[in-house]
Design a protein around this motif. Structure first.
Motif, mmCIF file in Angstrom:
data_model
loop_
_atom_site.group_PDB
_atom_site.id
_atom_site.type_symbol
_atom_site.label_atom_id
_atom_site.label_comp_id
_atom_site.label_asym_id
_atom_site.label_seq_id
_atom_site.Cartn_x
_atom_site.Cartn_y
_atom_site.Cartn_z
ATOM 1 N N ALA A 252 0.841 -1.205 0.000
ATOM 2 C CA ALA A 252 0.000 0.000 0.000
ATOM 3 C C ALA A 252 0.873 1.250 0.000
ATOM 4 N N ARG A 253 1.927 1.246 0.830
ATOM 5 C CA ARG A 253 2.783 2.438 0.919
ATOM 6 C C ARG A 253 3.487 2.719 -0.415
ATOM 7 N N GLU A 254 4.000 1.679 -1.043
ATOM 8 C CA GLU A 254 4.702 1.881 -2.323
ATOM 9 C C GLU A 254 3.763 2.447 -3.391
ATOM 10 N N ILE A 255 2.545 1.907 -3.445
ATOM 11 C CA ILE A 255 1.607 2.391 -4.460
ATOM 12 C C ILE A 255 1.159 3.816 -4.128
ATOM 13 N N LEU A 256 0.797 4.051 -2.867
ATOM 14 C CA LEU A 256 0.221 5.355 -2.503
ATOM 15 C C LEU A 256 1.255 6.479 -2.507
ATOM 16 N N THR A 257 2.541 6.142 -2.367
ATOM 17 C CA THR A 257 3.561 7.194 -2.384
ATOM 18 C C THR A 257 4.265 7.269 -3.739
ATOM 19 N N GLY A 258 3.748 6.546 -4.721
ATOM 20 C CA GLY A 258 4.281 6.695 -6.080
ATOM 21 C C GLY A 258 5.566 5.944 -6.335
ATOM 22 N N GLY A 259 5.874 4.925 -5.516
ATOM 23 C CA GLY A 259 7.086 4.127 -5.745
ATOM 24 C C GLY A 259 6.896 3.041 -6.783
ATOM 25 N N ALA A 260 5.659 2.783 -7.148
ATOM 26 C CA ALA A 260 5.353 1.737 -8.144
ATOM 27 C C ALA A 260 3.917 1.949 -8.600
ATOM 28 N N ASN A 261 3.580 1.366 -9.764
ATOM 29 C CA ASN A 261 2.179 1.377 -10.179
ATOM 30 C C ASN A 261 1.720 -0.004 -10.645
ATOM 31 N N MET A 262 2.390 -1.036 -10.140
ATOM 32 C CA MET A 262 1.970 -2.414 -10.360
ATOM 33 C C MET A 262 2.592 -3.247 -9.234
ATOM 34 N N LEU A 263 1.972 -4.389 -8.900
ATOM 35 C CA LEU A 263 2.465 -5.192 -7.770
ATOM 36 C C LEU A 263 2.690 -6.649 -8.158
ATOM 37 N N ALA A 264 3.793 -7.225 -7.654
ATOM 38 C CA ALA A 264 3.998 -8.672 -7.704
ATOM 39 C C ALA A 264 3.362 -9.256 -6.448
ATOM 40 N N VAL A 265 2.572 -10.306 -6.621
ATOM 41 C CA VAL A 265 1.982 -11.002 -5.478
ATOM 42 C C VAL A 265 2.648 -12.364 -5.391
ATOM 43 N N LYS A 266 3.220 -12.671 -4.224
ATOM 44 C CA LYS A 266 3.922 -13.943 -4.063
ATOM 45 C C LYS A 266 3.364 -14.679 -2.848
ATOM 46 N N THR A 267 2.772 -15.841 -3.094
ATOM 47 C CA THR A 267 2.204 -16.606 -1.980
ATOM 48 C C THR A 267 3.301 -17.071 -1.036
ATOM 49 N N ALA A 268 4.524 -17.238 -1.539
ATOM 50 C CA ALA A 268 5.616 -17.680 -0.659
ATOM 51 C C ALA A 268 5.829 -16.700 0.489
ATOM 52 N N ARG A 269 5.532 -15.414 0.285
ATOM 53 C CA ARG A 269 5.795 -14.456 1.373
ATOM 54 C C ARG A 269 4.515 -13.952 2.039
ATOM 55 N N THR A 270 3.380 -13.938 1.336
ATOM 56 C CA THR A 270 2.154 -13.437 1.980
ATOM 57 C C THR A 270 1.097 -14.531 2.097
ATOM 58 N N GLY A 271 1.505 -15.800 1.888
ATOM 59 C CA GLY A 271 0.557 -16.900 2.037
ATOM 60 C C GLY A 271 -0.680 -16.671 1.187
ATOM 61 N N PHE A 272 -1.795 -17.263 1.603
ATOM 62 C CA PHE A 272 -3.056 -17.013 0.891
ATOM 63 C C PHE A 272 -3.828 -15.876 1.551
ATOM 64 N N THR A 273 -3.786 -15.811 2.877
ATOM 65 C CA THR A 273 -4.621 -14.839 3.603
ATOM 66 C C THR A 273 -4.182 -13.402 3.301
ATOM 67 N N GLU A 274 -2.883 -13.124 3.447
ATOM 68 C CA GLU A 274 -2.422 -11.751 3.208
ATOM 69 C C GLU A 274 -2.353 -11.451 1.714
ATOM 70 N N SER A 275 -2.065 -12.462 0.883
ATOM 71 C CA SER A 275 -2.049 -12.220 -0.571
ATOM 72 C C SER A 275 -3.420 -11.746 -1.039
ATOM 73 N N ALA A 276 -4.491 -12.341 -0.485
ATOM 74 C CA ALA A 276 -5.846 -11.937 -0.893
ATOM 75 C C ALA A 276 -6.086 -10.464 -0.533
ATOM 76 N N LYS A 277 -5.510 -10.019 0.577
ATOM 77 C CA LYS A 277 -5.673 -8.610 0.975
ATOM 78 C C LYS A 277 -4.874 -7.697 0.044
ATOM 79 N N VAL A 278 -3.679 -8.139 -0.345
ATOM 80 C CA VAL A 278 -2.863 -7.344 -1.282
ATOM 81 C C VAL A 278 -3.625 -7.190 -2.601
ATOM 82 N N VAL A 279 -4.216 -8.295 -3.075
ATOM 83 C CA VAL A 279 -4.938 -8.251 -4.352
ATOM 84 C C VAL A 279 -6.170 -7.349 -4.236
ATOM 85 N N ALA A 280 -6.877 -7.426 -3.114
ATOM 86 C CA ALA A 280 -8.059 -6.570 -2.929
ATOM 87 C C ALA A 280 -7.646 -5.097 -2.945
ATOM 88 N N PHE A 281 -6.536 -4.790 -2.287
ATOM 89 C CA PHE A 281 -6.041 -3.404 -2.305
ATOM 90 C C PHE A 281 -5.728 -2.969 -3.740
#
Ligand code: MUC
Ligand code: MG
Length: 366
Positions: A252-281
């Motif tokens: 969220a911080r990277e997107i909202l502060t202009g550090g990126a405008n696309m995201l890699a989602v990796k289940t290895a680091r955010t599992g399924f529960t947090e990955s789903a939140k990243v995708v929803a954001f």
């Protein structure tokens, strides 16, 4: 359905073809298998890859944090208490891959108990994921030969080119040779793993402007905020945050502060529960995502397939799901198949991460 045991089993499987990239290299899959057993005998599995150059974790640190810090707090929780488990693990900072694997192993148990594939429980959007193959550092012609081989043998038509080399002309040349040799239909994108400065990345973007690349991942160190913001503002293609967005808050911080405008989602680091939140954001913010690779084994890859296919937003793009092909062996009981450039979602109850016990016995190092 209470968690009775949480084990962290280190193992080592060599790579036939090592992977080299700007932040490191991988010769051996010296990962940790996470095994959760419930009081009624259900067993859930997941893979935790140590990536010291990305998250600071090592094989020993993953074993230690899971067994000494997480396990005593998780034992006794229901495997359905995934938000409680997240809260327990959040008390320890970092340790992304250890946390991600515990979450996936819990989901594996949940799916088995409910008699449902986890991909169905997570959203059930589609039954397969298109595959993108990650190409490590090699001379340009070798990269093209490899990519042509993967297209011919597996039907793969999306490639990530590892970049961040010096002089930058090496990577520009590799991209040009790939584009000319693969034609305009094949999707190509770059990941520099912070190997360049912002100015060097800007120069690369100028030189590859005509090559039709899809996006550029982690061109430089995102902590150099003004340089990164200048790149994001000026680039004609999206700038993707991977290691600069290893969890929901930092994404969220990277997107909202202009550090990126696309995201890699990796289940290895955010599992399924947090990955789903990243995708929803990302979905709410109008930001594209793709399912990335943590240099995963088949056990890690099947988790990416399960998650990526579950949601509309993640299934739009090919996920990085084929680097296990470079390994000498693997642990998954039912080996993954890549056909027509895609991997099918497992239809068995759980996450499809069942382990071959003989192979585990052979490769475990504890
Ligand atoms: C990637 O996308 O960066 C290389 C280092 C790491 O942590 O993951 C891989 C792939
Ligand atoms: Mg990356």
């Amino acid at each position: 359905m209470k968690i009775a045991a949480v084990q962290a089993i280190p193992y080592a499987i060599p790579y036939r073809t090592p992977l080299h990239f700007a932040s490191g290299a991988v010769h051996v899959a010296d990962h940790v298998l996470i095994k959760i057993t419930t009081d009624d005998g259900v067993v859930g599995w997941a893979d935790a890859p140590p990536r010291p150059y990305t998250y600071g974790e090592t094989q020993k640190s993953i074993v230690a944090v899971v067994q000494d810090v997480f396990a005593p707090e998780l034992i006794g929780l229901s495997v359905f208490d995934r938000e409680k488990a997240q809260a327990v693990m959040a008390r320890t900072i970092h340790n992304e891959c250890a946390k991600g694997a515990v979450d996936i192993a819990m989901w594996d148990c949940m799916g088995q108990i409910l008699g449902q594939p986890v991909s169905t429980l997570l959203g059930g959007y589609t039954d397969h994921m298109r595959v993108s193959h990650m190409l490590g550092f090699k001379p340009a012609q070798e990269l093209l030969d490899l990519a042509l081989g993967f297209r011919e043998q597996y039907g793969i038509t999306t490639f990530k080119l590892k970049t961040g080399r010096h002089p930058v002309g090496l990577d520009v040349e590799a991209a040009r040779v790939l584009r000319e040799g693969l034609g305009p239909e094949v999707e190509i994108y770059m990941d520099a793993n912070r190997g360049w400065s912002a100015n060097q990345a800007a120069e690369v973007l100028r030189q590859i402007a005509e090559l039709g690349l899809t996006f550029l991942e982690e061109p430089d160190d995102a902590r150099e905020v003004l340089g990164r913001r200048r790149l994001v503002t000026q680039s004609a293609i999206p700038i993707t945050a991977d290691e600069s967005a290893p969890n929901l808050g930092e994404a969220a911080r990277e997107i909202l502060t202009g550090g990126a405008n696309m995201l890699a989602v990796k289940t290895a680091r955010t599992g399924f529960t947090e990955s789903a939140k990243v995708v929803a954001f990302a979905e709410a913010a109008g930001v594209d995502v793709y399912v990335g690779n943590q240099i995963d084994t088949q056990v890690g890859t099947v988790a990416s397939v399960v998650f990526g296919a579950a949601l509309a937003h993640t299934s739009r793009r090919a996920g990085e799901l084929s680097n296990f092909l470079d390994m000498a062996d693997d642990l998954l009981a039912e080996p993954l198949q890549i056909r027509d450039g895609a991997i099918a979602v497992p239809t068995v109850p759980g996450a499809g991460t069942q382990i071959d016990p003989e192979k585990l016995e052979k490769y475990r190092v504890d």
